[in-house]
Design an enzyme around this catalytic site. Structure first.
Site, short mmCIF file in Angstrom:
data_model
loop_
_atom_site.label_atom_id
_atom_site.label_comp_id
_atom_site.label_asym_id
_atom_site.label_seq_id
_atom_site.Cartn_x
_atom_site.Cartn_y
_atom_site.Cartn_z
CD GLU A 89 7.89 6.40 -47.03
OE1 GLU A 89 8.86 6.09 -47.74
OE2 GLU A 89 6.79 5.82 -47.07
N GLY A 92 5.65 12.20 -42.51
CA GLY A 92 5.25 13.41 -43.21
C GLY A 92 4.83 14.45 -42.17
NE ARG A 93 -0.48 13.45 -38.85
CZ ARG A 93 -1.57 13.75 -39.53
NH1 ARG A 93 -2.08 14.95 -39.46
NH2 ARG A 93 -2.17 12.85 -40.28
CE1 TYR A 102 -8.49 12.28 -43.84
CE2 TYR A 102 -7.42 14.39 -43.48
CZ TYR A 102 -7.56 13.23 -44.21
OH TYR A 102 -6.75 13.03 -45.30
CB CYS A 155 -22.23 28.41 -50.57
SG CYS A 155 -22.21 30.20 -50.49
CD GLU A 156 -20.37 22.25 -50.08
OE1 GLU A 156 -20.88 21.30 -49.46
OE2 GLU A 156 -20.04 22.20 -51.26
CE1 TYR A 210 -0.45 14.27 -45.75
CE2 TYR A 210 -0.22 14.33 -43.36
CZ TYR A 210 0.09 13.77 -44.58
OH TYR A 210 0.96 12.71 -44.62
C1 LIG Z 1 1.24 9.52 -46.16
C2 LIG Z 1 2.33 8.53 -46.13
C3 LIG Z 1 3.38 8.67 -45.21
C4 LIG Z 1 3.43 9.76 -44.17
O1 LIG Z 1 2.39 9.69 -43.23
P1 LIG Z 1 2.38 10.69 -41.99
O2 LIG Z 1 1.21 10.25 -41.19
O3 LIG Z 1 2.21 12.06 -42.51
O4 LIG Z 1 3.66 10.52 -41.27
C5 LIG Z 1 4.42 7.76 -45.28
N1 LIG Z 1 4.44 6.77 -46.20
C6 LIG Z 1 3.44 6.60 -47.09
C7 LIG Z 1 3.53 5.50 -48.07
C8 LIG Z 1 2.35 7.46 -47.08
O5 LIG Z 1 1.36 7.29 -47.95
#
Ligand SMILES: *Cc1c(COP(=O)(O)O)cnc(C)c1O
Length: 425
Positions: free
Chosen positions: A279, A281-282, A322, A351-352, A380
């Site tokens: 799963e 994302g990044r 982060y 302004c921070e 992100y």
């Molecule tokens: C954010 C998330 C991902 C993806 O994480 P990455 O670090 O972007 O690969 C996968 N599964 C769940 C449940 C998440 O919350």
């Protein structure tokens, strides 16, 4: 193109038939620019990790939900997850259907669960109380549970999502309670998922956590295995953010070989006929995105040289939130490569005092009028941006497969910012 500092994007032809300076003239800054070819390549690397028939890449849509990118990801054959009604809505706009979506949520309302069920999605719940709520919403239905394998990983404590110190998942010791809730509401346990954290550059932790889940399912849930159709090992696949220092990529060939062997052996041993999800994302979207911004001021405060830009944490929050590192490129009209370095801190226009994009970097001297390219901003990035200080959110452009740019989200306007106020007349 060859510019003041542009080796990375030059080496991969990131901007296709256009240049950052042309893009800025056409669309203005801040501007998120994505490259279709790189996005497709990352999808293919992930899909190639295993050739098992049930192996699926389930894109974690929260990393970037622009429908133009979601469509490409779907075309490549990935599935997607959604964790809110908004993500579910956008995924559907991009052509995903119930068959290739799962709802991976935490701490949601009965209405939200019902919405996911009515859309035909398999729902994963991440606590006993959410399992009980789900049982009331969809008695007799199928459900997935998110387990906490007790191993966490990540680049920052805010992104570690397993182990005792996080809010996520059902503890492995709670299976008696899980079974009792399943029975009480006549639910079928159709799958398990986990997600141990984000941004691993070394795969042992991920592979170990896979072992934990597989062993757990086999030993503790063996009697339920015939109904289990999805085992989801989560995301977290890292990308090299320090490209100018030559940081190595994840070794996908090695990771794939080890993952595939593990899953194939387990299928042989258990006769499992369901799907295996990863799963990410990044990994899918980070590297296909570069954020362009303008330099409007420079100054020296004591020993520090500050570079003032329109790239505040309203545009890209990762560095402020982060302490994340993003490589910076520099483009200039008639610019030539410059290897003489000066320490500089790049800041935004919010302004921070925490509005810092890049701290004390050794970079070629940046001047007013320069354009900066913030690398690996596809994940992100835009999705975490805001209109803080009432600055409209950025536009997004896609460099299509033939190298031409296409606007995929227009810049917000002042009207967009005030649209939801009530009773202004
Ligand atoms: C954010 C998330 C991902 C993806 O994480 P990455 O670090 O972007 O690969 C996968 N599964 C769940 C449940 C998440 O919350």
């Amino acid at each position: 193109m060859s510019n003041v500092r542009s080796e990375q994007t030059d080496s991969i032809g990131f901007f296709g038939r256009t240049t950052p300076l042309d893009l800025v003239k056409m669309y203005g800054t801040p501007l998120y620019v994505y490259n279709e070819n790189i996005l497709r390549q990352r999808c293919r690397e992930l899909l190639g990790l295993s050739s098992l028939p049930g192996f699926c890449v389930n894109y974690s849509a929260k990393a970037n939900t622009n429908p133009a990118l979601l469509r490409i990801i779907r075309e490549e054959g990935c599935h997607a997850d959604a964790m809110s009604p908004g993500e579910l809505h956008i995924n559907k706009l991009a052509g995903f259907t119930a068959e290739n979506l799962v709802y991976v949520c935490n701490n949601v309302s009965a209405d939200e669960m019902r919405n996911a069920v009515e859309n035909g999605l398999l729902v994963s719940v991440d606590s006993l109380s959410q399992l009980e709520l789900y049982g009331k919403v969809n008695p007799g239905g199928k459900v997935m549970i998110r387990i906490n394998p007790g191993i966490g990983a990540g680049h920052h404590k805010k992104v570690v999502t397993a182990g005792k110190e996080t809010k996520f998942g059902i503890d492995l010791s709670c299976m008696a309670e899980v079974r009792s809730l399943l029975n009480q509401h006549n639910l079928t346990l159709a799958g398990l998922n986990q997600h141990i954290g984000s941004l691993f550059m070394e795969p042992n932790g991920y592979l170990d956590a896979m072992d934990v889940m597989l062993h757990f399912v086999q030993t503790e849930l063996g009697d339920l295995l015939p109904n289990i159709e999805t085992l989801d090992f989560g995301g977290g696949f890292g990308i090299p953010y320090h490209k100018y220092e030559g940081e190595a990529r994840l070794d996908m060939a090695d990771l794939g070989a080890r993952m595939h062997a593990k899953l194939a052996a387990w299928v042989k041993e258990t006769g499992y006929k369901g799907r295996f999800f990863i799963e990410p994302g990044r990994y899918v979207v980070a590297e296909c995105g570069v954020l362009l911004g303008s330099v409007y001021a420079t100054k020296n405060n004591g020993p520090n040289r500050y570079v003032g830009t329109d790239l505040g944490f309203n545009v890209l929050v990762r560095p402020a939130m982060y302490d994340s590192f993003h490589d910076v490129e520099i483009y200039r009209e008639n610019g030539t490569p410059d290897h003489e370095l000066t320490e500089q801190t790049i800041v935004g226009n919010i302004c921070e005092s925490g509005d810092i994009l890049a701290k004390k970097r050794q970079l070629p001297c940046i001047h007013e009028g320069d354009i900066l390219g913030i690398l690996d901003a596809g994940a992100y990035g835009f999705v975490m941006s805001s209109s803080y200080n009432q600055r409209p959110r950025a536009a997004e452009v896609l460099i299509t497969a033939d190298g031409t740019p296409k606007l995929i989200r227009r810049r917000e306007t002042l009207d967009d910012l005030t649209r939801q106020f009530v009773g202004l007349e």
